[in-house]
Design a protein around this motif. Sequence first.
Motif, short mmCIF file in Angstrom:
data_model
loop_
_atom_site.label_atom_id
_atom_site.label_comp_id
_atom_site.label_asym_id
_atom_site.label_seq_id
_atom_site.Cartn_x
_atom_site.Cartn_y
_atom_site.Cartn_z
N LEU A 56 -8.64 7.88 -54.41
CA LEU A 56 -8.21 6.62 -54.38
C LEU A 56 -9.77 5.80 -54.68
O LEU A 56 -10.69 5.98 -54.10
CB LEU A 56 -7.78 6.30 -53.18
N ARG A 57 -9.60 5.28 -56.01
CA ARG A 57 -10.65 4.38 -56.51
C ARG A 57 -10.22 2.71 -56.49
O ARG A 57 -9.62 2.66 -57.44
CB ARG A 57 -11.15 4.93 -57.65
N PRO A 58 -10.76 2.01 -55.64
CA PRO A 58 -10.41 0.56 -55.83
C PRO A 58 -11.29 -0.01 -56.75
O PRO A 58 -11.98 -1.01 -56.51
CB PRO A 58 -10.79 0.09 -54.17
N SER A 59 -10.94 0.20 -58.06
CA SER A 59 -11.67 -0.72 -59.15
C SER A 59 -10.91 -1.88 -58.98
O SER A 59 -10.05 -2.22 -58.64
CB SER A 59 -11.26 -0.07 -60.36
N LEU A 88 -7.45 -3.38 -57.95
CA LEU A 88 -7.16 -4.32 -56.89
C LEU A 88 -6.33 -5.67 -57.50
O LEU A 88 -5.44 -6.29 -56.71
CB LEU A 88 -8.45 -4.64 -56.23
N VAL A 89 -6.82 -5.73 -58.80
CA VAL A 89 -5.94 -6.83 -59.41
C VAL A 89 -4.32 -6.68 -59.51
O VAL A 89 -3.58 -7.33 -59.18
CB VAL A 89 -6.51 -7.22 -60.76
N ALA A 90 -4.24 -5.48 -59.90
CA ALA A 90 -2.87 -4.87 -59.86
C ALA A 90 -2.16 -5.00 -58.41
O ALA A 90 -0.97 -5.37 -58.23
CB ALA A 90 -2.48 -3.52 -60.61
N ALA A 91 -2.90 -4.46 -57.47
CA ALA A 91 -2.25 -4.63 -56.05
C ALA A 91 -2.10 -5.98 -55.79
O ALA A 91 -1.14 -6.36 -54.98
CB ALA A 91 -3.32 -4.20 -55.19
N ALA A 136 1.55 1.99 -49.26
CA ALA A 136 1.93 2.96 -50.29
C ALA A 136 1.69 2.12 -51.78
O ALA A 136 1.20 2.79 -52.51
CB ALA A 136 3.46 3.34 -50.26
N ALA A 137 1.93 0.96 -51.71
CA ALA A 137 1.41 0.40 -52.88
C ALA A 137 0.19 0.29 -53.14
O ALA A 137 -0.30 0.45 -54.30
CB ALA A 137 2.22 -1.32 -52.89
N LEU A 138 -0.92 -0.02 -52.22
CA LEU A 138 -2.13 -0.19 -52.46
C LEU A 138 -2.71 1.10 -52.66
O LEU A 138 -3.45 1.30 -53.58
CB LEU A 138 -2.98 -0.73 -51.07
N PHE A 139 -2.31 2.23 -52.09
CA PHE A 139 -2.72 3.61 -52.38
C PHE A 139 -2.36 3.95 -53.83
O PHE A 139 -3.03 4.34 -54.61
CB PHE A 139 -2.10 4.52 -51.35
N TRP A 140 -0.98 3.49 -54.34
CA TRP A 140 -0.48 3.71 -55.71
C TRP A 140 -1.53 2.88 -56.49
O TRP A 140 -1.86 3.61 -57.78
CB TRP A 140 0.87 3.37 -55.75
N HIS A 141 -1.84 1.72 -56.40
CA HIS A 141 -2.57 1.16 -57.35
C HIS A 141 -4.06 1.63 -57.36
O HIS A 141 -4.61 1.64 -58.56
CB HIS A 141 -2.72 -0.32 -57.30
N CYS A 142 -4.55 2.02 -56.32
CA CYS A 142 -5.98 2.67 -56.44
C CYS A 142 -6.03 4.04 -56.61
O CYS A 142 -6.93 4.65 -56.82
CB CYS A 142 -6.35 2.41 -54.89
N LEU A 143 -5.06 4.79 -56.89
CA LEU A 143 -5.17 6.24 -57.34
C LEU A 143 -5.84 6.43 -58.86
O LEU A 143 -5.65 5.66 -59.92
CB LEU A 143 -3.58 6.94 -57.77
N ALA A 144 -6.87 7.18 -58.79
CA ALA A 144 -7.80 7.35 -59.91
C ALA A 144 -6.90 7.74 -60.84
O ALA A 144 -7.00 7.58 -62.34
CB ALA A 144 -8.95 8.12 -59.60
#
Length: 110
Positions: free
Chosen positions: A29-32, A36-39, A64-72
């Motif tokens: 999980l990479r919070p780029s 984060l903008v997509a989340a 789940a949505a935050l994790f999904w958007h942060c998946l590398a």
Amino acid sequence: MTLRQAQDERPNTVRGEAVLRIAGEDHLLRPSFAALVAAEDELGPLFALVERASEGQLRLTEIAALFWHCLADRSTVSRDDVGEAVMALGLAKSTAPLRVLLAQILQGNE
């Protein structure tokens, strides 16, 4: 790409990265900024998300949505897989990677 496939892709805790186990595989999980903008586009303001989390008001779908958007790398898992992973881990174990991501949102990189 799973962590097993890319040994050099270990979570960098300084950058707020974490690991989520999905279907028996560890995923980074990479919070780029882009993630984060997509989340934020989907979930609303991130500060409000953090506030809801601190009040125990975060929904499973939001986690789940935050994790999904942060998946590398999302090429090998579906969004439903992420939701199933959260359910398989349970809320207590899901909070470990969630805390890392939320701390990154609040503190950033220094």
